[in-house]
Structures are given as structure tokens and as C-alpha cells.
Design an enzyme around this catalytic site. Structure first.
Site, short mmCIF file in Angstrom:
data_model
loop_
_atom_site.label_atom_id
_atom_site.label_comp_id
_atom_site.label_asym_id
_atom_site.label_seq_id
_atom_site.Cartn_x
_atom_site.Cartn_y
_atom_site.Cartn_z
N ASP A 160 -13.82 1.72 10.08
CA ASP A 160 -14.19 1.05 8.83
C ASP A 160 -14.17 -0.47 8.94
O ASP A 160 -13.86 -1.16 7.99
CB ASP A 160 -13.21 1.49 7.73
CG ASP A 160 -13.69 1.09 6.34
OD1 ASP A 160 -14.91 1.15 6.10
OD2 ASP A 160 -12.84 0.73 5.50
N GLU A 168 -12.60 -11.49 9.34
CA GLU A 168 -12.32 -12.81 8.79
C GLU A 168 -11.79 -13.73 9.88
O GLU A 168 -11.20 -13.28 10.87
CB GLU A 168 -11.28 -12.72 7.65
CG GLU A 168 -11.80 -12.01 6.41
CD GLU A 168 -10.81 -12.09 5.25
OE1 GLU A 168 -10.01 -13.06 5.21
OE2 GLU A 168 -10.85 -11.19 4.40
N LYS A 200 0.87 -1.19 0.00
CA LYS A 200 0.00 0.00 0.00
C LYS A 200 0.90 1.23 0.00
O LYS A 200 1.70 1.42 0.91
CB LYS A 200 -0.93 -0.01 1.22
CG LYS A 200 -1.96 -1.13 1.17
CD LYS A 200 -2.99 -1.02 2.27
CE LYS A 200 -4.03 -2.14 2.16
NZ LYS A 200 -5.07 -2.06 3.22
N SER A 258 2.54 -5.97 3.78
CA SER A 258 1.90 -6.89 4.72
C SER A 258 2.01 -8.30 4.18
O SER A 258 1.63 -8.56 3.03
CB SER A 258 0.42 -6.52 4.91
OG SER A 258 0.29 -5.22 5.45
N ALA A 259 2.49 -9.20 5.01
CA ALA A 259 2.69 -10.59 4.59
C ALA A 259 1.37 -11.23 4.22
O ALA A 259 0.36 -11.04 4.91
CB ALA A 259 3.38 -11.38 5.69
N PHE A 260 1.37 -11.99 3.14
CA PHE A 260 0.18 -12.74 2.73
C PHE A 260 -0.09 -13.88 3.71
O PHE A 260 0.84 -14.49 4.24
CB PHE A 260 0.37 -13.30 1.33
CG PHE A 260 -0.29 -12.49 0.26
CD1 PHE A 260 -1.22 -13.06 -0.59
CD2 PHE A 260 0.00 -11.14 0.10
CE1 PHE A 260 -1.85 -12.32 -1.58
CE2 PHE A 260 -0.61 -10.40 -0.88
CZ PHE A 260 -1.55 -10.98 -1.73
N LEU A 261 -1.35 -14.17 3.91
CA LEU A 261 -1.76 -15.36 4.65
C LEU A 261 -1.75 -16.56 3.70
O LEU A 261 -1.69 -16.38 2.48
CB LEU A 261 -3.15 -15.15 5.24
CG LEU A 261 -3.27 -14.02 6.28
CD1 LEU A 261 -4.72 -13.81 6.67
CD2 LEU A 261 -2.42 -14.32 7.50
N ASP A 296 -6.76 -5.07 7.11
CA ASP A 296 -7.16 -3.78 6.51
C ASP A 296 -7.29 -2.69 7.56
O ASP A 296 -8.39 -2.24 7.91
CB ASP A 296 -8.48 -3.94 5.74
CG ASP A 296 -8.33 -4.84 4.53
OD1 ASP A 296 -7.22 -4.87 3.95
OD2 ASP A 296 -9.30 -5.51 4.16
#
Length: 408
Positions: A277, A282, A104, A208-211, A297
């Protein structure tokens, strides 16, 4: 396409670096393997520190739009759009060790506050908020935000030069100030006015690291019971009914187990960051209904240090329930020797983009922490500590069907 080809030839863009062999000890893979029902990573995890260093230093070999932005290219109900998607530009970057991170870019300078006339759903997304949210989440011992680090990206060499997406290639341009810029491609209002620009090539951003992929670790996306109205004049029931929590408590899975307590944890986290927001959350399906909630987020946090949006605390103030471990951690961070702002300041100094937050934002954390503790005290005065503070420090008792039955 012709102009873009000439542009690439003029800059003498080269091919990406070679991929490394896939190694079982790769930090991103060890991070994925370390996820448990208690959190995304263990306390004091050396793997997380390695992953942060790798995201900061490893060579980027590809760049692409995220899946939600790709979907936007094919479907757009423009009557529902209140802000151009170009303002929410994010990219998926892949490293030479096969790890991936969500990038981002910087949209707002640290010293700028979100204008008070902005609705939360038209706010900027801030890269430094993503970084700060990871550090705060770790300090609170939630461990529900994926590891996130800041990095200076060369948008020419590390995005344009390595992407194979022709749409992404086509939105790069050189500004009148000779800075390399790019913007989101979508069917409406995504144009150069909403671009992000390097200086002339370097641009701050969060990674940010992916899951794990959904095929390997399925996740559910669930509407937040305290979702806000996403219209300019609408109100949700919880915003007008102080007894709204009574309704929520009658609905499974909030009627028993840890789900409601986890929602309260999430509200406390969002109140500290100022994030309004949180429309969905999840969770991994593998861990069942009592699994932890992912705090994803967080880029709309840390927008206004001068305002405390107490409505974010509605799950706590309306339900009057909190985990004992959460309360003990908050009380510790309110002590002078462990003051939250001091712990955050020290933690954020580890990030390569430090200072990540301005001093007013750090001091706002202390002020908001006191408001949380005040809300808890009010609940205890009204209902008593036994009903308000849920004891989660001892293992839950096994269901009767799972217990050994004595023989007669």
C-alpha cells in the site's frame, strides 16, 4: 449529548493531569532536533530509547481525531470509497510533556492472516505491524520510520476522559459484553459494527512519535512511481511493462542522484513487511532532492506470512540497482549468526506488547531476504556488479561550481 453527560457523571470521570513545564531536554523535542539528512535519528540513539519509554509511560492529557479523519467529516466522495473509514480509526494523543503520538488501535489478532481474497486497499490496519516496521527499519539501518512503541490504553480514562472533541465523545458506548467501545465518525458506514473495544477498558495499540510540524519542517508528499491501481480490475504501466524503469530513469529527479536508490530501499523494506500500500512517500524539503524518504504508514504490513508478494520488488528487479550499504546489510542479516529473524525477535522483545509478531512472520523475513538477494544476483549476472551496485560508501564529489579553482 444528554446520554453522554449522564454517562460521564455515572463513571465519575475526572479532569486530566496537569501539564509538565516544557523542557528543552524533553525526549520528543530532542528527537526532532536530531533529524539530519542521514535519517530521523543517529545510530544507537539514547534519545530514541527515552522517547519510546516516555510514549509508553507518560500521562495522556488529550485525545483527538487525526487531521485526515477530520477532513473526512467535511468532504466525502462516497462513490470512491471501497471500505468504511471506521476500519482505519486512529487518534492523536498528547502527553503531559507536550509530546504527541499517533495511536492506532488493535484491529487484528497476531495469529490471524489477512484473507487471501482481500485486495490490499481493503486490508486491515494492524497496530503490531507499525511496531514491527520501526524495529525492522532500525535493524536495516534505514532509520526512516518514526519511533513506535506498543501500549495498553485505557480507552475510558485515557481517551474519553481527556478528549475535548464532542464528536469523539459521542461515539463511545458500552457493548453487550460490558466492554467500552468507540468508532470513527464519518458520513457513511461508520457505526458500531466497525468499533474497537477495550477489555473492558484496556485496548492494545501502537504509538508513533509525531514528526516536527509542517511549519517548522516542511515535507513533500510524492506519488510512488510504482503506485498500484486502486481499483478491482485496473493495472498500472509498471505491472504490464517490464521495461517501465527506463521511462522512470528519464524523469527528474529519478534521472540522477539518490532518489531512485532510495525508492529501491523503500521497496526492499516493503517487500520484507509485505506492505503493498505504498502509494505515496514523503520527504523533508530541507534536505533537497537527495534527502531520505520517510517510511510512514506501515500498518498494512505483516498481514500474510504464507505469501511473498514479489511484485513489491519491481523497482529492484526492473531497475537492477541497489546501494552498496543496503546490500552489505542484507548480506550480513543472511548470515547464520546475524539471521534477520533472530535479530528481529530479540529487538521486539523490548516492546511492552511482546511478542509483537508470531513465529511464522519472523521466519518469513528470512525467506524474503533470500528472495531479495536472489534478485540482486540475477541483476549482477545480467549487467555486472559495477552497474548494479551503487557505491554510496564514499562522499559524493562536490559540483564543479563548488570546487576551488586553481589560479593561473
Amino acid at each position: 449529548s444528554r446520554r453522554h453527560k449522564l454517562y460521564r457523571e455515572e463513571l465519575n470521570l475526572t479532569s486530566p493531569a496537569a501539564l509538565l513545564p516544557l523542557r528543552p531536554e524533553a525526549s520528543w523535542l530532542q528527537f526532532h532536533l536530531g533529524i539530519t539528512r542521514d535519517g530521523l535519528y543517529p545510530r544507537s540513539s539514547p534519545t530514541v530509547n527515552r522517547l519510546l519509554r516516555d510514549m509508553q509511560n507518560l500521562t495522556i492529557v488529550s485525545a483527538d481525531y487525526s487531521q485526515d479523519e477530520k477532513a473526512l467529516l467535511g468532504a466525502c466522495d462516497c462513490s470512491q470509497i471501497v471500505k468504511p473509514s471506521g476500519v482505519h480509526l486512529k487518534l492523536v494523543l498528547r502527553f503531559q510533556d507536550f509530546g504527541k503520538a499517533m495511536f492506532k488501535p488493535m484491529r487484528q489478532k497476531r495469529e490471524e492472516e489477512t484473507p487471501e481474497d482481500f485486495f490490499y486497499f481493503v486490508d486491515f490496519q494492524r497496530h503490531n505491524a507499525e511496531i514491527a516496521a520501526f524495529h525492522l527499519d532500525r535493524i536495516l539501518d534505514f532509520r526512516r520510520v518514526p519511533p513506535t512503541v506498543g501500549r495498553l490504553i485505557n480507552v475510558t480514562k485515557e481517551i474519553l476522559e481527556v478528549t475535548k472533541n464532542e464528536i469523539l465523545q459521542s461515539v463511545f458506548f458500552v457493548s453487550p459484553a460490558s466492554n467500552v467501545c468507540f468508532f470513527a465518525k464519518c458520513p457513511y458506514m461508520c457505526k458500531t459494527e466497525y468499533a474497537v473495544c477495550g477489555n473492558p477498558h484496556l485496548l492494545e495499540g501502537s504509538l508513533s512519535a509525531f514528526l516536527p510540524s509542517l511549519n517548522l519542517a516542511p515535507r513533500l508528499s510524492i506519488p510512488n512511481p510504482w503506485i498500484r491501481s486502486y481499483s478491482f480490475d485496473g493495472k498500472e504501466e509498471w505491472e504490464v511493462n517490464p521495461l517501465y524503469c527506463n521511462t522512470v530513469r528519464e524523469i527528474y529527479p529519478y534521472s540522477n542522484g539518490n532518489r531512485l536508490l532510495n525508492v529501491v530501499d523503500m521497496a526492499i523494506f516493503d517487500f520484507l513487511t509485505g506492505n503493498m500500500d505504498r502509494h505515496h512517500y514523503e520527504m523533508f524539503t530541507k534536505f533537497g532532492d537527495d534527502g531520505f524518504l520517510l517510511h510512514l504508514d506501515n500498518a498494512r504490513g505483516f498481514g500474510r506470512h504464507s505469501h511473498d508478494e514479489t511484485s513489491i520488488l519491481a523497482p529492484l528487479s526492473q531497475c537492477c540497482i541497489i546501494k552498496r550499504t543496503t546490500l552489505l546489510r542484507l548480506q550480513l542479516l543472511a548470515e547464520p549468526e546475524y539471521r534477520l529473524s533472530d535479530v528481529m525477535r530479540e529487538s521486539l522483545l523490548q516492546d511492552p506488547l511482546a511478542p509483537v509478531l508470531t513465529e511464522p512472520h519472523l521466519l518469513a523475513l528470512d525467506r524474503r531476504l533470500q528472495l531479495i538477494l536472489k534478485a540482486v544476483r540475477k541483476c549482477i549476472d545480467t549487467y555486472g556488479e559495477a552497474k548494479v551496485v551503487a557505491n554510496d560508501t564514499t562522499p559524493a564529489e562536490a559540483p564543479a561550481s563548488d570546487r576551488a579553482r586553481p589560479t593561473t
